[in-house]
Scaffold this active site. Structure first.
Site, PDB file in Angstrom:
ATOM      1  N   CYS A 380       0.840  -1.198   0.000  1.00  0.00           N
ATOM      2  CA  CYS A 380       0.000   0.000   0.000  1.00  0.00           C
ATOM      3  C   CYS A 380       0.879   1.254   0.000  1.00  0.00           C
ATOM      4  O   CYS A 380       1.470   1.592  -1.026  1.00  0.00           O
ATOM      5  CB  CYS A 380      -0.988  -0.051   1.156  1.00  0.00           C
ATOM      6  SG  CYS A 380      -2.449   0.944   0.827  1.00  0.00           S
ATOM      7  N   HIS A 514      -3.706  -4.990   0.623  1.00  0.00           N
ATOM      8  CA  HIS A 514      -3.132  -5.528   1.862  1.00  0.00           C
ATOM      9  C   HIS A 514      -3.206  -7.051   1.867  1.00  0.00           C
ATOM     10  O   HIS A 514      -4.130  -7.633   2.450  1.00  0.00           O
ATOM     11  CB  HIS A 514      -3.887  -4.969   3.069  1.00  0.00           C
ATOM     12  CG  HIS A 514      -3.589  -3.530   3.333  1.00  0.00           C
ATOM     13  ND1 HIS A 514      -2.466  -3.112   4.003  1.00  0.00           N
ATOM     14  CD2 HIS A 514      -4.247  -2.406   2.973  1.00  0.00           C
ATOM     15  CE1 HIS A 514      -2.451  -1.792   4.071  1.00  0.00           C
ATOM     16  NE2 HIS A 514      -3.523  -1.342   3.447  1.00  0.00           N
ATOM     17  N   GLU A 516      -1.602  -9.126   3.532  1.00  0.00           N
ATOM     18  CA  GLU A 516      -1.435  -9.721   4.866  1.00  0.00           C
ATOM     19  C   GLU A 516      -2.770 -10.074   5.503  1.00  0.00           C
ATOM     20  O   GLU A 516      -2.840 -10.943   6.368  1.00  0.00           O
ATOM     21  CB  GLU A 516      -0.629  -8.783   5.784  1.00  0.00           C
ATOM     22  CG  GLU A 516      -1.329  -7.502   6.247  1.00  0.00           C
ATOM     23  CD  GLU A 516      -1.210  -6.329   5.269  1.00  0.00           C
ATOM     24  OE1 GLU A 516      -0.977  -6.572   4.065  1.00  0.00           O
ATOM     25  OE2 GLU A 516      -1.370  -5.171   5.716  1.00  0.00           O
TER      26      GLU A 516
HETATM   27  N1  GLN Z   1      -1.874   6.770   2.858  1.00  0.00           N
HETATM   28  C1  GLN Z   1      -2.023   6.008   1.665  1.00  0.00           C
HETATM   29  C2  GLN Z   1      -3.384   6.184   1.046  1.00  0.00           C
HETATM   30  O1  GLN Z   1      -4.305   6.573   1.703  1.00  0.00           O
HETATM   31  C3  GLN Z   1      -1.729   4.530   1.902  1.00  0.00           C
HETATM   32  C4  GLN Z   1      -2.718   3.879   2.809  1.00  0.00           C
HETATM   33  C5  GLN Z   1      -2.246   2.543   3.315  1.00  0.00           C
HETATM   34  O2  GLN Z   1      -1.061   2.247   3.263  1.00  0.00           O
HETATM   35  N2  GLN Z   1      -3.155   1.737   3.812  1.00  0.00           N
HETATM   36  O3  GLN Z   1      -3.553   5.896  -0.116  1.00  0.00           O
END
Ligand code: GLN
Length: 542
Positions: A380, A514, A516
């Site tokens: 992410c 994500h 994970e």
């Molecule tokens: N801050 C980034 C976004 O909002 C990544 C978010 C995250 O890593 N879950 O896109």
């Protein structure tokens, strides 16, 4: 008809109520029953989405896009049953619903009260979306005696009478501390906690007593006698060396047998726990070790990255190695020499994150991994930072950045205000409420033929869970691909970059989602298994 198991906690928080619930769910599955697990949290936040992960632990996201308590992650990892929005309930949600009904006039001018109106909505939440399952396990957050958990306890007490006999089981988890000065285990805190619970009208059927050492028979009998619980239903929960031993230990202690007995169900003999035994064997006797640096924002609470730590351990299980994690605050990389800390690691992972603080350090870590050919996994935010790194250092866009940090001439990562899910268009705006305005939950992703991602997944179309506001900016795709960064996973409409990789690097993968959240000890996520495999290869080089 569904049976309901209510799990409450006494004496102290952090005793492993979530794990005990998850392990019990898995034991019932191994006896052939279907299960769902549900968490009722007494805090007034509507969901944990806007709570600091450093206070409350990670926000666990479900396929259907709910931001939930991290215990739902334990439930999924132990049972493999995907959690749903309906499996996470908070006082905030309950009261919002009661107030909405009052405003609509549903209560016909009556006085709206905790009993029965709040408790009715709680009971609806417990019973909702559970048809067809044999056991619904419902964990009540907090500790008995907390003011805010009272309506929940009252609601489950009522359910004990609303539902047929032997269709509700009350399990209470307590602590039996060792008092060194006396050289004794003490049962008094458990007695008091059960007294409190009985004062509310709940007589526990089963007590699970957490302890750092075996509980002698005499102490068990005493607890049973003073707490009005059958002695065989006083189950010791002695500390174990790995969480995946928990189902095995609770089975040996008789927990699943006692649940079946409380329900009047036959005990069909010994369940097959080979799944857990083989995992525990691997964890206890690995073939080697790898060192992974996780470069994030830390204020000490590792629960903030619970699923990530678990998924990395699963990657270790898949490769028969122990994964040693060093958690490094990304801000330390903002001074040049700190990068030295990464020289001895076999893999670098930059996890999800929010906000500008520490972002330059994450970019520095991605840069180091790329140049030194150390396996790099960006998740992410970690993907977004890796793409910015490539744009700056390979694409010549020195000012490349994310609009999350303010205006930039090269918005490599930007806020997307419109996207599609299936055939529907979803929208969000700069000034929207913080709660629930992210791209949340499961979205499909199409993998490019011949890419590393496609090889790792062994598939061309996958589904993964998201939680972010910003996206890699598709307008820079060509420019970035010219530097050697491959866009190997895209949303089905081809608009949102989901995976990037560097084909010229031993293992450099960034994912917008994500992974994970979907890894299980008995089914390690392919990306984590592959990342750890690359780290093993790296460890053999040095
Ligand atoms: N801050 C980034 C976004 O909002 C990544 C978010 C995250 O890593 N879950 O896109």
């Amino acid at each position: 008809m569904t049976r309901y198991i209510f799990i409450t906690g006494g004496v102290s928080s952090s005793l492993g109520k979530g794990l005990a619930s998850a392990a019990l769910g898995s034991l019932l599955q191994s006896r052939g029953y279907s299960v769902r697990l549900r968490k009722l949290d007494p805090y007034l936040n509507v969901d944990p989405g806007t709570m600091s992960p450093y206070q409350h632990g990670e926000v666990y996201v479900t396929d259907d896009g709910a931001e939930t308590d991290l215990d739902l992650g334990h439930y999924e990892r132990f049972t493999g049953v995907p959690a749903r929005r309906s499996d996470s309930m908070t006082s905030g949600k309950i009261y919002s619903e009661v107030i909405a009904r009052e405003r609509r006039g549903d209560y016909l001018g009556g006085t709206v009260q905790v009993i029965p109106h709040v408790t009715d909505v709680i009971k609806e939440a417990v019973l909702a979306d559970s048809s067809g399952v044999d056991f619904l396990l419902c964990e009540i957050g907090g500790t008995v005696g907390d003011i805010e958990s009272l309506p929940f306890l009252e609601a489950i007490r009522q359910l004990g009478n609303d539902l047929p006999r032997q269709h509700t089981v009350f399990v209470h988890l307590t602590l039996v501390p060792w008092v060194a000065a006396a050289g004794e285990l003490k049962t008094k805190p458990t007695q008091h906690s059960v007294k409190e619970l009985r004062g509310i009208g709940i007589q526990p059927d089963i007590l699970v007593c957490r302890c750092d050492r075996p509980i002698p028979e005499a102490a068990r009998l005493k607890i049973g006698l003073f707490c009005n619980v059958r002695p065989e239903a006083v189950i010791p929960g002695v500390d174990v060396d790995t969480i995946y031993q928990v189902p095995i230990s609770y089975h040996r202690a008789g927990l699943d047998t006692q649940v079946l007995a409380a329900c009047g169900l036959p005990d069909s003999g010994t369940p097959d726990l080979e799944r857990w035994e083989s995992i525990v064997r691997t964890i206890r006797a690995p073939d080697g070790e790898v060192a992974i640096a996780v470069v994030g924002k830390y204020t000490g609470l590792l629960d903030a990255y619970k699923s990530l730590a678990e998924a990395l351990a699963h990657g270790g299980i898949a490769n028969n190695v122990k994964v040693n994690l060093s958690w490094i605050d990304s801000e330390v990389f903002e001074s040049e020499d700190a990068v030295d800390r990464l020289r001895s690691v076999n893999g670098i992972l930059v996890p999800g994150g929010f906000g500008e603080r520490g972002s330059e350090g994450k970019i520095a870590a991605a840069s180091f991994a790329r140049r030194k050919e150390i396996p790099y996994f960006g998740i992410c935010f970690g993907m977004q930072m890796a793409v910015i790194e490539a744009a700056r250092h390979l694409g010549g866009l020195a000012k490349a950045s994310s609009t999350e940090f303010g205006p930039t001439p090269h918005p490599i990562v930007g806020l997307l205000t419109e996207w599609t899910r299936g055939n529907a268009v979803e929208r969000r705006g700069m000034g929207d409420n913080l709660g629930g305005t992210m791209r949340l939950g499961a979205y499909d992703c199409v993998l490019a033929e011949g890419s590393r991602a496609a090889e790792i997944y062994g598939a061309r179309r996958i589904s993964e869970r998201h939680r972010h506001r910003y996206e890699v900016n598709i307008n820079y795709r060509q420019q970035l691909e010219d530097t050697g960064l491959r866009f190997s996973g895209m949303s089905p409409d081809g608009v949102l970059p989901e995976i990037v990789e560097l084909p010229s690097h031993p293992w450099f993968v960034g994912v917008q989602f994500h992974p994970e959240l979907k890894s299980k000890p008995f089914a390690p996520h392919p990306l984590f298994a592959s990342f750890i495999q690359a780290a093993v290869a790296n460890s053999r080089l040095v």
